[in-house]
Scaffold this motif. Sequence first.
Motif, mmCIF file in Angstrom:
data_model
loop_
_atom_site.group_PDB
_atom_site.id
_atom_site.type_symbol
_atom_site.label_atom_id
_atom_site.label_comp_id
_atom_site.label_asym_id
_atom_site.label_seq_id
_atom_site.Cartn_x
_atom_site.Cartn_y
_atom_site.Cartn_z
ATOM 1 N N ILE A 143 -0.157 4.073 0.898
ATOM 2 C CA ILE A 143 -0.526 4.829 2.100
ATOM 3 C C ILE A 143 0.319 4.360 3.278
ATOM 4 O O ILE A 143 1.038 5.137 3.912
ATOM 5 C CB ILE A 143 -2.026 4.673 2.403
ATOM 6 N N MET A 145 3.748 6.079 5.511
ATOM 7 C CA MET A 145 3.169 6.672 6.714
ATOM 8 C C MET A 145 4.097 6.471 7.914
ATOM 9 O O MET A 145 4.190 5.367 8.448
ATOM 10 C CB MET A 145 1.797 6.057 7.008
ATOM 11 N N SER A 165 0.828 -1.207 0.000
ATOM 12 C CA SER A 165 0.000 0.000 0.000
ATOM 13 C C SER A 165 0.865 1.261 0.000
ATOM 14 O O SER A 165 1.763 1.411 0.834
ATOM 15 C CB SER A 165 -0.906 0.005 1.236
ATOM 16 N N CYS A 221 -5.978 -1.097 4.225
ATOM 17 C CA CYS A 221 -5.196 -0.607 3.084
ATOM 18 C C CYS A 221 -4.889 -1.701 2.069
ATOM 19 O O CYS A 221 -4.121 -1.479 1.124
ATOM 20 C CB CYS A 221 -3.907 0.047 3.580
#
Length: 260
Positions: A155, A159, A153, A177
């Motif tokens: 994201i 992160m 992912s 995700c």
Amino acid sequence: MQSRQHNRQQYFDELARTSERYFIPYIEQFKPMSGGMNVLEIGCGDGGNLLPLARRGIAVTGVDISVNRINDARRFFEAAGASGTFIASDIFKIKELERHFDLIICHDVLEHISDKAGFLAGMGRYLNDRGMAFVSFPAWQMPFGGHQQICRSRIISHMPFVHLLPGPLYRSALRACGEPQPRIDEMMDIKSTRTTIEMFERLAHEAGATVIDRRLWLVNPHYETKFGLRPRRLWAAVGSIPWVRNFFTTSCFYIIRFGA
């Protein structure tokens, strides 16, 4: 997920450059590196860390439990015209190598080990009387201490600090995700085996090791090759504050010696 996770040749080359530029010069402050030495890397992966040593005429041995990584190491060394011994095994099952090595390298492995006390105690058995070990690992609380950059992912992989979420929330975030279950299990395993500076130093002491030197990095030296970032050591004032320093330390370098 970064391309180097798939392109093993790229990953091998990057580690070889980081080893040449940063790991070896650091180690040489405490132990000259020259031909005639025997060096072991535990958890050697594709073997990139060992290539600069092999090119100096040093006898290198890499051990890793992954057959695929060991096969890659043999292939990459052959392509580079270098000599090295690579073994797919649990190092602690290879009794004939005990007391054989002048130096052990253990780079970014400890954070994946559940029995760290047993691992550190066992490591000492593979060093000769003059031997020492170079150990490095990312502090758990640092922005990507959970290795979330290996996630699929975009994201999650970008992160920072997401790995610090409580376990059930972290698992749910990974699932939301779209991470596959094997990857979720891997990330949760990393969370369960996390390593802090304070934990490592306590366990090293309990294993009979003496910390000869510690170097904490705000910007991991490997980030120079990976991201073009200039390596930077952690400020001494921050490095002196227990627990707080873990949030800022992207890599911990240690030189340790076992026994009296």
